[in-house]
Design an enzyme around this catalytic site. Structure first.
Site, PDB file in Angstrom:
ATOM      1  N   PHE A 130       0.816  -1.126   0.034  1.00  0.00           N
ATOM      2  CA  PHE A 130       0.112  -0.013   0.040  1.00  0.00           C
ATOM      3  C   PHE A 130       0.995   1.295  -0.083  1.00  0.00           C
ATOM      4  O   PHE A 130       1.603   1.430   0.859  1.00  0.00           O
ATOM      5  CB  PHE A 130      -0.953  -0.164   1.211  1.00  0.00           C
ATOM      6  CG  PHE A 130      -1.657   1.245   1.307  1.00  0.00           C
ATOM      7  CD1 PHE A 130      -3.049   0.956   1.139  1.00  0.00           C
ATOM      8  CD2 PHE A 130      -1.361   2.290   2.348  1.00  0.00           C
ATOM      9  CE1 PHE A 130      -3.869   2.348   1.408  1.00  0.00           C
ATOM     10  CE2 PHE A 130      -2.145   3.245   2.916  1.00  0.00           C
ATOM     11  CZ  PHE A 130      -3.601   3.195   2.295  1.00  0.00           C
ATOM     12  N   LEU A 132       1.177   4.998  -0.030  1.00  0.00           N
ATOM     13  CA  LEU A 132       0.282   6.269   0.135  1.00  0.00           C
ATOM     14  C   LEU A 132       1.545   7.336   0.567  1.00  0.00           C
ATOM     15  O   LEU A 132       1.280   8.520  -0.138  1.00  0.00           O
ATOM     16  CB  LEU A 132      -0.655   6.167   1.000  1.00  0.00           C
ATOM     17  CG  LEU A 132      -1.434   7.376   1.558  1.00  0.00           C
ATOM     18  CD1 LEU A 132      -2.279   7.538   0.489  1.00  0.00           C
ATOM     19  CD2 LEU A 132      -2.438   7.026   2.795  1.00  0.00           C
ATOM     20  N   GLU A 134       4.543   9.800   1.268  1.00  0.00           N
ATOM     21  CA  GLU A 134       5.712  10.421   0.591  1.00  0.00           C
ATOM     22  C   GLU A 134       6.726  11.050   1.351  1.00  0.00           C
ATOM     23  O   GLU A 134       6.528  11.543   2.419  1.00  0.00           O
ATOM     24  CB  GLU A 134       5.234  11.208  -0.687  1.00  0.00           C
ATOM     25  CG  GLU A 134       4.622  10.736  -1.729  1.00  0.00           C
ATOM     26  CD  GLU A 134       3.901  11.741  -2.484  1.00  0.00           C
ATOM     27  OE1 GLU A 134       4.300  12.860  -2.748  1.00  0.00           O
ATOM     28  OE2 GLU A 134       2.849  11.249  -3.348  1.00  0.00           O
ATOM     29  N   PRO A 135       7.976  11.339   0.826  1.00  0.00           N
ATOM     30  CA  PRO A 135       8.798  12.364   1.823  1.00  0.00           C
ATOM     31  C   PRO A 135       8.434  13.389   2.293  1.00  0.00           C
ATOM     32  O   PRO A 135       8.569  13.732   3.653  1.00  0.00           O
ATOM     33  CB  PRO A 135      10.179  12.404   0.894  1.00  0.00           C
ATOM     34  CG  PRO A 135      10.009  11.258  -0.332  1.00  0.00           C
ATOM     35  CD  PRO A 135       8.617  11.193  -0.371  1.00  0.00           C
ATOM     36  N   GLY A 138       3.263  12.890   4.728  1.00  0.00           N
ATOM     37  CA  GLY A 138       2.903  11.822   5.496  1.00  0.00           C
ATOM     38  C   GLY A 138       1.797  11.781   6.469  1.00  0.00           C
ATOM     39  O   GLY A 138       0.889  11.442   5.823  1.00  0.00           O
ATOM     40  N   ASP A 245     -10.110   2.855   7.290  1.00  0.00           N
ATOM     41  CA  ASP A 245     -10.903   2.385   8.361  1.00  0.00           C
ATOM     42  C   ASP A 245     -11.099   1.246   8.910  1.00  0.00           C
ATOM     43  O   ASP A 245     -11.343   0.809  10.125  1.00  0.00           O
ATOM     44  CB  ASP A 245     -12.403   2.926   7.881  1.00  0.00           C
ATOM     45  CG  ASP A 245     -12.506   4.299   8.272  1.00  0.00           C
ATOM     46  OD1 ASP A 245     -11.741   5.007   9.025  1.00  0.00           O
ATOM     47  OD2 ASP A 245     -13.756   4.991   7.740  1.00  0.00           O
ATOM     48  N   ARG A 273      10.500 -14.235  40.064  1.00  0.00           N
ATOM     49  CA  ARG A 273      11.655 -13.845  40.521  1.00  0.00           C
ATOM     50  C   ARG A 273      12.036 -13.829  42.033  1.00  0.00           C
ATOM     51  O   ARG A 273      11.049 -12.915  42.652  1.00  0.00           O
ATOM     52  CB  ARG A 273      11.592 -12.535  39.748  1.00  0.00           C
ATOM     53  CG  ARG A 273      12.833 -11.596  40.302  1.00  0.00           C
ATOM     54  CD  ARG A 273      14.230 -12.118  39.884  1.00  0.00           C
ATOM     55  NE  ARG A 273      15.406 -11.299  39.916  1.00  0.00           N
ATOM     56  CZ  ARG A 273      16.714 -11.467  40.018  1.00  0.00           C
ATOM     57  NH1 ARG A 273      16.871 -12.912  40.128  1.00  0.00           N
ATOM     58  NH2 ARG A 273      17.655 -10.622  40.351  1.00  0.00           N
ATOM     59  N   GLU A 368      -0.117   4.631   9.847  1.00  0.00           N
ATOM     60  CA  GLU A 368      -1.497   4.585   9.597  1.00  0.00           C
ATOM     61  C   GLU A 368      -2.171   5.796  10.574  1.00  0.00           C
ATOM     62  O   GLU A 368      -3.330   5.548  10.966  1.00  0.00           O
ATOM     63  CB  GLU A 368      -2.310   3.388   9.926  1.00  0.00           C
ATOM     64  CG  GLU A 368      -1.957   2.169   8.927  1.00  0.00           C
ATOM     65  CD  GLU A 368      -2.401   0.959   8.898  1.00  0.00           C
ATOM     66  OE1 GLU A 368      -3.725   1.025   9.024  1.00  0.00           O
ATOM     67  OE2 GLU A 368      -1.977  -0.001   8.727  1.00  0.00           O
TER      68      GLU A 368
HETATM   69  C1  LIG Z   1       7.451   1.079   9.767  1.00  0.00           C
HETATM   70  C2  LIG Z   1       6.811   1.876   9.153  1.00  0.00           C
HETATM   71  C3  LIG Z   1       5.710   1.435   7.831  1.00  0.00           C
HETATM   72  C4  LIG Z   1       5.134   2.249   7.296  1.00  0.00           C
HETATM   73  N1  LIG Z   1       4.461   1.581   6.177  1.00  0.00           N
HETATM   74  C5  LIG Z   1       3.686   2.483   5.429  1.00  0.00           C
HETATM   75  C6  LIG Z   1       3.100   1.737   4.362  1.00  0.00           C
HETATM   76  O1  LIG Z   1       3.166   0.424   4.118  1.00  0.00           O
HETATM   77  N2  LIG Z   1       2.506   2.361   3.410  1.00  0.00           N
HETATM   78  C7  LIG Z   1       2.401   4.075   3.421  1.00  0.00           C
HETATM   79  O2  LIG Z   1       1.855   4.341   2.525  1.00  0.00           O
HETATM   80  N3  LIG Z   1       3.229   4.404   4.552  1.00  0.00           N
HETATM   81  C8  LIG Z   1       3.606   3.804   5.341  1.00  0.00           C
HETATM   82  N4  LIG Z   1       4.388   4.437   6.731  1.00  0.00           N
HETATM   83  C9  LIG Z   1       4.402   5.868   6.558  1.00  0.00           C
HETATM   84  C10 LIG Z   1       3.355   6.364   7.742  1.00  0.00           C
HETATM   85  O3  LIG Z   1       2.262   6.076   7.501  1.00  0.00           O
HETATM   86  C11 LIG Z   1       4.191   7.781   8.007  1.00  0.00           C
HETATM   87  O4  LIG Z   1       5.316   7.623   8.733  1.00  0.00           O
HETATM   88  C12 LIG Z   1       3.018   8.307   8.916  1.00  0.00           C
HETATM   89  O5  LIG Z   1       1.936   8.916   8.319  1.00  0.00           O
HETATM   90  C13 LIG Z   1       3.911   9.657   9.516  1.00  0.00           C
HETATM   91  O6  LIG Z   1       4.221  10.649   8.509  1.00  0.00           O
HETATM   92  P1  LIG Z   1       5.765  11.030   8.535  1.00  0.00           P
HETATM   93  O7  LIG Z   1       6.706  10.103   8.837  1.00  0.00           O
HETATM   94  O8  LIG Z   1       5.974  12.025   7.395  1.00  0.00           O
HETATM   95  O9  LIG Z   1       5.645  12.055   9.880  1.00  0.00           O
HETATM   96  P2  LIG Z   1       4.993  13.522   9.790  1.00  0.00           P
HETATM   97  O10 LIG Z   1       3.756  13.667   8.834  1.00  0.00           O
HETATM   98  O11 LIG Z   1       6.403  14.434   9.402  1.00  0.00           O
HETATM   99  O12 LIG Z   1       4.678  13.605  11.175  1.00  0.00           O
HETATM  100  C14 LIG Z   1       5.784  13.793  12.212  1.00  0.00           C
HETATM  101  C15 LIG Z   1       5.019  13.568  13.732  1.00  0.00           C
HETATM  102  O13 LIG Z   1       4.254  14.907  13.646  1.00  0.00           O
HETATM  103  C16 LIG Z   1       3.148  14.854  14.514  1.00  0.00           C
HETATM  104  N5  LIG Z   1       2.194  15.374  14.112  1.00  0.00           N
HETATM  105  C17 LIG Z   1       1.783  14.960  12.776  1.00  0.00           C
HETATM  106  N6  LIG Z   1       0.255  15.909  12.681  1.00  0.00           N
HETATM  107  C18 LIG Z   1       0.434  16.601  13.460  1.00  0.00           C
HETATM  108  C19 LIG Z   1      -0.696  17.830  14.025  1.00  0.00           C
HETATM  109  N7  LIG Z   1      -1.471  18.020  13.086  1.00  0.00           N
HETATM  110  N8  LIG Z   1      -0.434  18.258  14.772  1.00  0.00           N
HETATM  111  C20 LIG Z   1       0.449  18.230  15.923  1.00  0.00           C
HETATM  112  N9  LIG Z   1       1.425  17.173  15.727  1.00  0.00           N
HETATM  113  C21 LIG Z   1       1.356  16.308  14.459  1.00  0.00           C
HETATM  114  C22 LIG Z   1       3.101  13.259  15.053  1.00  0.00           C
HETATM  115  O14 LIG Z   1       3.621  13.169  16.101  1.00  0.00           O
HETATM  116  C23 LIG Z   1       4.060  12.836  13.836  1.00  0.00           C
HETATM  117  O15 LIG Z   1       4.518  11.717  14.282  1.00  0.00           O
HETATM  118  C24 LIG Z   1       5.001   3.627   7.390  1.00  0.00           C
HETATM  119  C25 LIG Z   1       5.942   4.169   8.371  1.00  0.00           C
HETATM  120  C26 LIG Z   1       6.465   3.378   9.250  1.00  0.00           C
HETATM  121  C27 LIG Z   1       7.409   3.977  10.318  1.00  0.00           C
END
Ligand SMILES: Cc1cc2nc3c(=O)[nH]c(=O)nc-3n(C[C@H](O)[C@H](O)[C@H](O)COP(=O)(O)OP(=O)(O)OC[C@H]3O[C@@H](n4cnc5c(N)ncnc54)[C@H](O)[C@@H]3O)c2cc1C
Length: 388
Positions: A130, A132, A134-135, A138, A245, A273, A368
């Site tokens: 899946f 979704l 991107e750098p 997220g 969902d 223990r 997620e």
């Molecule tokens: C092990 C792993 C597996 C994954 N697998 C998948 C996959 O299969 N497919 C896929 O598409 N993605 C996947 N992801 C991506 C994942 O869904 C994203 O990492 C996640 O959505 C967070 O995005 P980001 O890493 O860009 O963090 P950012 O969007 O930069 O967020 C960083 C932090 O900011 C905080 N934050 C976010 N929004 C707010 C807000 N509105 N207000 C205050 N704080 C906030 C949260 O604490 C968050 O952790 C995976 C991630 C990991 C770590």
């Protein structure tokens, strides 16, 4: 199987209890101990084993396409994830990704797409992913930049995806890309991209705290037949949210599995223990810790199975799934941390069960939808309901 009284809760039908008990016995014999040394090979083997034993039939929707039922049974998916996570984080991961990776096809695919992919996913013959995130997109999914441009009867994909679970071993990826029908979330569509499509490549493999296959993907002029679009053009965001969902609630269930394993391990240590002329559990401070752990687990389980039951009754569960995910993942982290504490020095030795759990739970609070995103979903839903 440890304490199974919760299987008698009114959220479940008789078949659910039977499913959990049968899987528990199978998992104890077949997947316990898979902890990821060669994660690619282990995941491939786990998908085959889960498919061969019939468990992946629960990960897809549609009897005609290899599923156990015509609709996705959320409670079954949750019980399977909870049970597998109790035995092996990697087995849970392998099951969950077959469901998440093919969920858009089960929920919104054409009959041809379902026939081409779901039976192979259910049999463990094709690995799903899946894509979704991107750098730079997220938590803010609508900021996605990966683009899909219509060119005759094909779409041409250009851009990147990252953090993609099963990246590197998947046979196909459900990729969300900007098609531009409208700004933001309303201009995104979903596509099935086979891993051998020219213009698709694995740009980087990523190593994480609890190893599993993970990669950054790159699309360069990647031509995908228009017939591979899942759902209507511009409806991709809705397809992604409908998929989440189901699977967000199942992340809560996986956390429960990890937490229950930590609880069993903590109880084991507390009762054996020797210290101060008795055992660790004789001390009231330890009993308070155990009481908090057990109560946290039950609270999380009630929220998780309420959300799963409501979805199976046809209700919208955006708020309930967010509550379950937030409480279960955060709670499991606390329960596991308490178990590490009960084990003392042994709790932080590499490869000890509670040390492995400590690493395995961490990412569930982020993916997620991070906990903060779940808070926003719940808060916005409350505001919407109050002003309706
Ligand atoms: C092990 C792993 C597996 C994954 N697998 C998948 C996959 O299969 N497919 C896929 O598409 N993605 C996947 N992801 C991506 C994942 O869904 C994203 O990492 C996640 O959505 C967070 O995005 P980001 O890493 O860009 O963090 P950012 O969007 O930069 O967020 C960083 C932090 O900011 C905080 N934050 C976010 N929004 C707010 C807000 N509105 N207000 C205050 N704080 C906030 C949260 O604490 C968050 O952790 C995976 C991630 C990991 C770590």
């Amino acid at each position: 199987m440890a304490d199974t009284k919760y299987l008698d809760w009114p959220f479940f039908d008789a078949r659910h209890g039977e499913l959990a008990r049968t899987l528990d016995a199978w998992a104890g014999a077949n997947v316990a101990g898979h902890h990821g040394h060669d994660v690619d090979a282990e995941c491939q083997a786990l998908v085959r084993a889960l498919g061969g034993a019939g468990w992946l039939k629960h990960a897809v929707g549609g009897r005609a396409y290899g599923g156990t039922a015509d609709a996705i049974d959320t409670r079954a998916i949750c019980l399977i994830r909870e049970t597998l996570a109790r035995h092996s984080g990697l087995a849970d991961f392998a099951f969950a990704m077959q469901g998440l990776g093919s969920g858009a096809i089960s929920l919104a695919g054409t009959p041809e797409q379902k026939a081409a992919y779901l039976p192979r996913v259910a049999a463990g013959e094709a690995i799903a992913a899946f894509a979704l995130s991107e750098p730079d997109a997220g938590s803010d999914v609508a900021a996605m930049a990966c683009a899909a441009r219509l060119d005759g009867d094909h779409y041409v994909l250009d851009g990147e995806k990252t953090w993609i679970s099963n990246g590197g071993i998947a046979d196909f990826y459900v990729v969300f890309a900007r098609t531009g029908e409208a700004p933001g979330a309303r201009g995104i569509s979903a596509f099935i991209v086979d891993s051998n499509t020219p213009g698709f490549e694995i740009a980087e493999r990523i190593e994480v705290i609890a190893p599993h296959p993970l990669a950054r993907l790159k699309f360069t002029g990647c031509r995908v037949p228009a017939s591979q679009r899942v759902g209507a053009a511009g409806e991709g965001f809705k397809v992604a949210m409908r998929t989440l969902d189901v699977f967000r609630t199942s992340v809560a269930a996986a956390s429960l599995g990890f937490a229950r394993r930590a609880m069993d391990s903590g109880l084991d240590r507390a009762t054996t223990r020797k210290m101060f002329g008795g055992v660790l559990g004789d001390h009231q401070l330890t009993q308070a810790k155990l009481a908090q752990m057990a109560t946290t687990i039950d609270s999380a389980a009630l929220l998780t199975y309420r959300a799963a039951w409501m979805r199976d009754q046809g209700h919208n569960v955006t708020r309930e799934a967010a509550m379950a995910k937030m409480v279960a993942t955060e709670g499991a982290q606390q329960v596991i941390d308490a178990a590490v504490q009960l084990w003392g020095g042994l709790g932080v030795v590499s490869g000890q069960p509670v040390e492995t759990l400590y690493r395995e739970i961490r990412a569930l609070r982020i993916y997620e939808g991070a906990t903060e995103v779940q808070q926003l979903i719940i808060g916005r839903d409350l505001m919407r309901a109050a002003s309706a």
